[in-house]
Design a protein around this motif. Structure first.
Motif, mmCIF file in Angstrom:
data_model
loop_
_atom_site.group_PDB
_atom_site.id
_atom_site.type_symbol
_atom_site.label_atom_id
_atom_site.label_comp_id
_atom_site.label_asym_id
_atom_site.label_seq_id
_atom_site.Cartn_x
_atom_site.Cartn_y
_atom_site.Cartn_z
ATOM 1 N N ILE A 74 -0.293 28.099 17.140
ATOM 2 C CA ILE A 74 0.397 27.477 16.010
ATOM 3 C C ILE A 74 1.488 26.534 16.503
ATOM 4 O O ILE A 74 1.637 25.405 16.006
ATOM 5 C CB ILE A 74 1.001 28.552 15.086
ATOM 6 C CG1 ILE A 74 -0.115 29.363 14.428
ATOM 7 C CG2 ILE A 74 1.902 27.923 14.019
ATOM 8 C CD1 ILE A 74 0.381 30.577 13.652
ATOM 9 N N ILE A 75 2.256 26.979 17.511
ATOM 10 C CA ILE A 75 3.329 26.144 18.064
ATOM 11 C C ILE A 75 2.763 24.854 18.650
ATOM 12 O O ILE A 75 3.296 23.759 18.422
ATOM 13 C CB ILE A 75 4.116 26.923 19.145
ATOM 14 C CG1 ILE A 75 4.921 28.061 18.495
ATOM 15 C CG2 ILE A 75 5.047 25.985 19.910
ATOM 16 C CD1 ILE A 75 5.625 28.949 19.480
ATOM 17 N N VAL A 92 1.567 22.550 15.808
ATOM 18 C CA VAL A 92 2.695 21.958 15.079
ATOM 19 C C VAL A 92 3.398 20.911 15.930
ATOM 20 O O VAL A 92 3.743 19.818 15.445
ATOM 21 C CB VAL A 92 3.693 23.055 14.646
ATOM 22 C CG1 VAL A 92 4.970 22.426 14.097
ATOM 23 C CG2 VAL A 92 3.059 23.962 13.604
ATOM 24 N N GLY A 141 1.179 17.890 16.377
ATOM 25 C CA GLY A 141 1.038 17.275 15.063
ATOM 26 C C GLY A 141 2.277 16.502 14.676
ATOM 27 O O GLY A 141 2.201 15.379 14.154
ATOM 28 N N ALA A 142 3.460 17.089 14.953
ATOM 29 C CA ALA A 142 4.724 16.413 14.636
ATOM 30 C C ALA A 142 4.872 15.132 15.444
ATOM 31 O O ALA A 142 5.282 14.084 14.917
ATOM 32 C CB ALA A 142 5.895 17.359 14.912
#
Length: 230
Positions: A89-90, A93, A96-97
């Motif tokens: 998940i990290i 994210v 993606g950011a």
């Protein structure tokens, strides 16, 4: 050398004798699976039963009782799943950011190169996160069994012992091949359910009826891999 046919046939017989032949147990499992779905996994009784399957070696499916215990074990599985998935998940994210910020910067500056870089970074992040997720899933499946057998939640995070169990047993190559076979079977099941979903109500009923069988089937496959049956 892993005997894939033995692993699959043993899991199939386990489901037949443990659930289909004991249809009342099957019905109860369907009901608690629906409850778990409706409560968004907050009442994970079906997961608790899978923990019981993992923790009970042999070819006889365990009883479906002591629902308080099932609830606690289900939440143990929830906790293990959440903690194992945090790295993927990290990564997703973070990449993606970066990708989104690059796209915004490229749009504001009207720079196509920056926009393309953002897309590439975002795509790379998705790929890396997916690969990490696959690796974590392979370890996590064995982690469920590892803590279920000992009864100690922390044993789910004994990664060294878990990976050694895989290496010294079926082997990583055999384990990956086993899961490729499972994914193929899962795709076939998905196609069947997708076809049935075209028929009003029948598709939903089929999903509710077959999903518990499939879950126990997969759980027993994992247990067979862990025990390295051949």
């Amino acid at each position: 050398m892993a005997s894939y046919s033995l692993i699959l046939s043993n899991a199939s017989d386990y489901v037949k004798t443990g659930l289909i032949d004991h249809w009342k147990r099957w019905i109860v499992l369907i009901v608690i699976s629906i409850i778990q779905l409706i409560t968004l996994n907050l009442v994970p009784l079906a997961s608790g039963y899978l923990v019981r399957v993992y923790g009970t070696p042999g070819d006889t499916a365990p009883e479906l009782d002591e629902y308080g215990r099932l609830f606690i074990d289900g939440w143990k599985m929830n906790i293990v799943t959440i903690l194992y998935l945090i790295p993927a998940i990290i990564i997703a994210v973070a990449f993606g950011a970066i990708g989104v910020l690059s796209l915004i910067a490229g749009f504001l500056a009207e720079g196509k190169i920056v926009e393309i870089s953002g897309l590439l970074i975002g795509s790379l992040g998705i790929l890396v996160a997916f690969l990490v997720f696959l690796l974590i899933s392979l370890i996590m499946n064995m982690a469920f069994i590892h803590f279920s057998r000992s009864g100690r939640l922390l044993d789910a995070f004994s990664v060294g012992a878990i990976t050694s169990r895989i290496s010294d047993g079926i082997g990583w190559g055999g384990y990956i091949v086993m899961w490729v076979i499972v994914w193929v079977l899962m795709s076939v099941l998905f196609l069947i359910l997708s076809g049935l979903s075209l028929i009003p109500i029948i598709g939903w009923l089929a999903a509710f009826i077959l999903t518990p069988l499939w879950s126990v089937f997969i759980a027993k496959i994992n247990a067979n891999v862990y025990d390295n049956i051949s």
